[in-house]
Design an enzyme around this catalytic site. Structure first.
Site, PDB file in Angstrom:
ATOM      1  N   CYS A   2       0.847  -1.179   0.000  1.00 34.16           N
ATOM      2  CA  CYS A   2       0.000   0.000   0.000  1.00 34.16           C
ATOM      3  C   CYS A   2       0.885   1.231   0.000  1.00 34.16           C
ATOM      4  CB  CYS A   2      -0.935   0.086   1.200  1.00 34.16           C
ATOM      5  SG  CYS A   2      -2.058  -1.276   1.357  1.00 34.16           S
ATOM      6  N   ARG A  27       3.833  -0.180  -4.951  1.00 32.83           N
ATOM      7  CA  ARG A  27       3.545  -0.679  -3.603  1.00 32.83           C
ATOM      8  C   ARG A  27       2.191  -1.390  -3.527  1.00 32.83           C
ATOM      9  NH1 ARG A  27       6.739   1.216   0.554  1.00 32.83           N
ATOM     10  NH2 ARG A  27       5.092   0.475   1.906  1.00 32.83           N
ATOM     11  N   TRP A  74      -2.856  -2.584  -1.711  1.00 36.50           N
ATOM     12  CA  TRP A  74      -2.511  -3.991  -1.925  1.00 36.50           C
ATOM     13  C   TRP A  74      -3.318  -4.737  -0.868  1.00 36.50           C
ATOM     14  CZ3 TRP A  74      -0.440  -8.164   0.691  1.00 36.50           C
ATOM     15  CH2 TRP A  74       0.060  -9.210  -0.104  1.00 36.50           C
ATOM     16  N   ASN A 100      -1.549   2.147   5.973  1.00 33.31           N
ATOM     17  CA  ASN A 100      -0.736   1.055   5.436  1.00 33.31           C
ATOM     18  C   ASN A 100      -0.335   0.192   6.619  1.00 33.31           C
ATOM     19  OD1 ASN A 100       1.109  -0.558   4.070  1.00 33.31           O
ATOM     20  ND2 ASN A 100       2.747   0.955   4.206  1.00 33.31           N
ATOM     21  N   GLY A 101      -0.546  -1.117   6.511  1.00 35.38           N
ATOM     22  CA  GLY A 101      -0.209  -2.014   7.624  1.00 35.38           C
ATOM     23  C   GLY A 101      -1.382  -2.925   7.920  1.00 35.38           C
ATOM     24  N   GLU A 487      17.962 -17.110  -8.257  1.00 31.72           N
ATOM     25  CA  GLU A 487      17.549 -15.734  -8.530  1.00 31.72           C
ATOM     26  C   GLU A 487      16.962 -15.615  -9.941  1.00 31.72           C
ATOM     27  OE1 GLU A 487      16.793 -13.238  -6.977  1.00 31.72           O
ATOM     28  OE2 GLU A 487      16.990 -11.550  -8.338  1.00 31.72           O
ATOM     29  N   LYS A 491      13.149 -14.370 -10.731  1.00 34.93           N
ATOM     30  CA  LYS A 491      12.869 -13.241 -11.637  1.00 34.93           C
ATOM     31  C   LYS A 491      11.858 -13.662 -12.689  1.00 34.93           C
ATOM     32  CE  LYS A 491      14.067 -10.762  -9.932  1.00 34.93           C
ATOM     33  NZ  LYS A 491      14.652 -10.206  -8.758  1.00 34.93           N
ATOM     34  N   GLU A 494       8.245 -14.285 -11.281  1.00 35.13           N
ATOM     35  CA  GLU A 494       7.492 -13.136 -10.785  1.00 35.13           C
ATOM     36  C   GLU A 494       7.002 -12.202 -11.886  1.00 35.13           C
ATOM     37  OE1 GLU A 494      11.355 -10.940  -8.788  1.00 35.13           O
ATOM     38  OE2 GLU A 494       9.400 -10.294  -8.103  1.00 35.13           O
ATOM     39  N   HIS A 510      18.002 -37.030  -8.205  1.00 42.27           N
ATOM     40  CA  HIS A 510      17.362 -37.500  -6.964  1.00 42.27           C
ATOM     41  C   HIS A 510      15.871 -37.173  -6.953  1.00 42.27           C
ATOM     42  CE1 HIS A 510      21.240 -38.637  -5.411  1.00 42.27           C
ATOM     43  NE2 HIS A 510      21.705 -37.450  -5.778  1.00 42.27           N
ATOM     44  N   LYS A 607       6.178  -3.832  -4.102  1.00 40.94           N
ATOM     45  CA  LYS A 607       7.613  -3.631  -3.987  1.00 40.94           C
ATOM     46  C   LYS A 607       8.146  -3.857  -2.569  1.00 40.94           C
ATOM     47  CE  LYS A 607      11.654  -2.342  -5.538  1.00 40.94           C
ATOM     48  NZ  LYS A 607      12.351  -3.390  -6.280  1.00 40.94           N
TER      49      LYS A 607
HETATM   50  C1  F6R Z   1      12.055  -9.974  -6.075  1.00 47.30           C
HETATM   51  C2  F6R Z   1      12.029  -9.005  -4.999  1.00 47.30           C
HETATM   52  C3  F6R Z   1      11.673  -9.474  -3.645  1.00 47.30           C
HETATM   53  C4  F6R Z   1      12.450  -8.657  -2.582  1.00 47.30           C
HETATM   54  C5  F6R Z   1      11.963  -9.040  -1.178  1.00 47.30           C
HETATM   55  C6  F6R Z   1      12.750  -8.305  -0.109  1.00 47.30           C
HETATM   56  O1  F6R Z   1      12.431  -9.379  -7.281  1.00 47.30           O
HETATM   57  O2  F6R Z   1      12.240  -7.830  -5.210  1.00 47.30           O
HETATM   58  O3  F6R Z   1      11.879 -10.825  -3.497  1.00 47.30           O
HETATM   59  O4  F6R Z   1      13.808  -8.924  -2.725  1.00 47.30           O
HETATM   60  O5  F6R Z   1      10.616  -8.726  -1.056  1.00 47.30           O
HETATM   61  O6  F6R Z   1      12.627  -6.920  -0.252  1.00 47.30           O
HETATM   62  P1  F6R Z   1      13.633  -5.950   0.470  1.00 47.30           P
HETATM   63  O7  F6R Z   1      14.972  -6.142  -0.146  1.00 47.30           O
HETATM   64  O8  F6R Z   1      13.091  -4.579   0.247  1.00 47.30           O
HETATM   65  O9  F6R Z   1      13.651  -6.348   1.921  1.00 47.30           O
END
Ligand code: F6R
Length: 612
Positions: A2, A27, A74, A100-101, A487, A491, A494, A510, A607
């Site tokens: 949010c 967000r 969100w 937010n929260g 990673e 990527k 997502e 395995h 984010k």
């Molecule tokens: C994936 C991504 C998330 C963040 C995770 C932690 O692309 O961005 O997996 O890495 O939510 O976020 P931060 O680094 O802000 O604690």
């Protein structure tokens, strides 16, 4: 999660609020709304869907108020719907609130308020807040200028959970009150106008001077000033912090998407993060740290705790810390770590990595480690973020604002910073100087090598055209390449919504090899010269079962075996993940584009994850 924005000044508030929300959409983006103070009371305009829908709401252009609050959501409690969108008002329409929260005890508060004659129109936890403020407001017989603030303070005293709250009141048309607990909120200071935002980038084009509100503090904003109060409403004072980021860094600057721009910003982000603290001929220094040989020799374990991509950076960090410093290092997902009663004490150093510095699980894990007596060190991209204010020590990546939900430049900056941190430890501990010096030299050459790697973009785009209709894509690696495989897979899933798994290549037989069938795409990362033969055998095993193979490598291997080989520059194995992830970021990006998806705002994601 949010995004919240607020404005008080002499300009019409609604365009500023909507503009701020658009910049904060990373967000959350399932519904949005604004509320302003107009001559005839509080306005409220909100709806399900993206922020831009607000432009089409009837009456939005008629708003003339110069004070207002806004929210992009969100969803947590209550599905995305107009009635669950913020702002929320109390029954008498005296107060308007964005939040937010999560209010954990909202059931209890809702029951209490219902018994006291209040009615609820949404399924949200937030709606209790304006009504609770109203409850305390109408009970207060002292009608002085602090009545509004006292009501907010009393209401917050009843809230359990996390919150960043903005609230306006029709009886006080020239002030806005904000407060926070475990949720981000910054106050931007302008000339005869002030701003609120969850994150700095949303209001960077208006100001670079920010007040950072602490947990349980209150602020009253007027046009001319901001006054601060502690949890008992004693006045306190605060200095502004000037943020170095320029407003252009939060714009797309000609790129089609923020993610692509951020992928291309990696050479600069790495250069900035390496920065002045590092050169080949002198010892590594961190002004912010004062670790001694005695202390570092006394610790028997390092924990690196983080979430998602930041946790993957931690896995690369484990490899370099263990090899360079000979200290056992464990990496854990923050949401698991804190519930498994980790063995942490004063002999443990706990490192927390978070781009945003606001991830609720990571912050909670940090608090736990502090309670258990270990030293805590935060690695973040955001100066003054919650995690850096909680930790004993903080060091910063200098990636600039990262707007795309999928993290790219923050990840590579985290990897380089933790590598430099490992060198700092190793130099204090007087470890293998040859290994350290070679690594330092290789680090200096890294930005140029990322630039070279980025030139491979067209080839990767071509391969993406062949792979975008896949249902499953697998990623394989061994050693540090396995962390890159994880990673790369994250990527891809997502932003492309393609199901993807990553495996240590040796684990295939395995179990997972049962999933390999004709024409499935398998991406392999192969940068460790000690593991070439083993890795090639594993790739052969999937080719035999009909897989199409994409190989990212810096080794001289026979390319005829694979459907596509991406040859990246050679570098030190400690930092090779910074090069080998780049083609995988581009692969995920181009697949998402081929599928016509919103790369920067993938479904269901936000984010910074400020709820646990
Ligand atoms: C994936 C991504 C998330 C963040 C995770 C932690 O692309 O961005 O997996 O890495 O939510 O976020 P931060 O680094 O802000 O604690």
């Amino acid at each position: 999660m949010c995004g919240i924005v607020g404005y008080i000044g002499n300009q019409k508030a609604s365009p500023i609020l909507i503009n701020g929300l658009i910049r904060l959409e990373y967000r959350g983006y399932d519904s949005a709304g604004i509320s302003t103070i107009e001559d005839n009371g509080l306005s409220l305009m909100k709806d399900k869907g993206r922020v831009k829908n607000l432009y089409h709401l009837e009456g939005i252009d008629d708003l003339t108020g110069t004070i207002g609050i806004a929210h992009t959501r969100w969803a947590t409690h209550g599905k995305p719907a107009k009635e669950n969108s913020h702002p929320h008002m109390d029954n008498s329409q005296t107060f308007s609130v964005v939040h937010n929260g999560i209010i954990e005890n909202y059931h209890e508060l809702r029951n209490f308020l219902t018994q006291n004659g209040y009615t609820f129109y949404s399924q949200t936890d937030t709606e209790v807040i304006p009504n609770l403020v109203h409850y305390y407001y109408q009970k207060d017989e002292n009608h002085d200028e602090l009545r509004f603030l006292r009501a907010v303070k009393n209401a917050c005293g009843d809230l359990k959970g996390s919150y960043a709250i903005e609230i306006i009141c029709k009886d006080y048309p020239n002030i806005m009150i904000v407060t926070r607990k475990d949720s981000p909120l910054v106050i931007g200071k302008g000339e005869n106008e002030n701003y609120i935002s969850s994150d700095i980038p949303a209001i960077l084009s208006f100001t670079r001077n920010f007040y950072l509100l602490d947990d349980l503090e209150f602020a009253i904003l007027t046009r001319e000033a901001v006054s601060f109060y502690d949890k008992d409403l004693n006045p306190t004072s605060k200095e502004t912090k000037t943020i170095e980021w320029n407003s252009a860094s939060a714009e797309k600057e000609g790129f089609e998407d923020f993610m692509l721009k951020e992928i291309y910003e990696q050479p600069t982000a790495i250069r900035e993060t390496i920065g002045a603290k590092f050169n080949e001929s002198t010892k590594c220094e961190f002004d912010e740290l004062n670790f001694t040989k005695d202390y570092l020799s006394s610790i028997n374990k390092i924990y690196i705790v983080a979430c998602g991509t930041a946790m993957h950076a931690g896995l690369v960090g484990k490899n370099v810390i263990e090899k360079l410093c000979k200290i056992t290092t464990e990496v854990d997902v923050a949401s698991e770590f804190r519930y498994r009663d980790p063995l942490v004490d004063e002999k443990t150093l706990c490192i927390f990595i978070s781009q945003s510095g606001e991830t609720a699980d990571t912050i909670a894990a940090l608090k736990l480690c502090k309670e258990k007596g270990s030293k805590t060190l935060a690695i973040s991209n955001v100066i003054g973020s919650s995690i850096t204010r909680e930790a004993d020590y903080s060091i910063y990546t200098h990636a600039g604002p990262e707007i795309a939900v999928a993290s790219t430049k923050a990840y590579t900056s985290q990897v380089i910073l933790i590598t430099i941190l490992a060198i700092y430890f190793a130099e204090i501990l007087e470890m293998d100087s040859q290994m350290i010096n070679t690594l330092k030299k290789d680090i200096m050459e890294l930005p140029k090598k990322i630039e070279e790697t980025l030139k491979l973009s067209e080839v990767i785009q071509d391969f993406s055209k062949k792979a975008y209709q896949e249902k499953d894509i697998f990623f394989l690696g061994r050693g540090v390449d396995e962390t890159v495989a994880r990673e790369g897979s994250l990527k891809l899933k997502e932003i492309s919504y393609i199901h993807s798994e990553s495996y240590p290549a040796g684990e295939l037989k395995h179990g997972p090899i049962a999933l390999i069938e004709n024409d499935i795409t398998v991406v392999s990362i192969l940068t460790d010269s000690n593991l070439v033969e083993k890795m090639v055998s594993n790739i052969q095993e999937v080719i035999t079962r009909g897989a199409k193979t994409l190989v990212i490598t810096n080794q001289n291997i026979d390319k005829n075996m694979f459907d596509m080989t991406i040859q990246i520059p050679k570098t030190n194995s400690f930092i090779s993940p910074i090069l080998s992830i780049v083609p995988l970021q581009l692969f995920a990006y181009y697949i998402s584009k081929e599928k016509g998806l919103d790369v920067d705002k993938p479904r269901n994601l936000a984010k910074s994850v400020t709820v646990e």
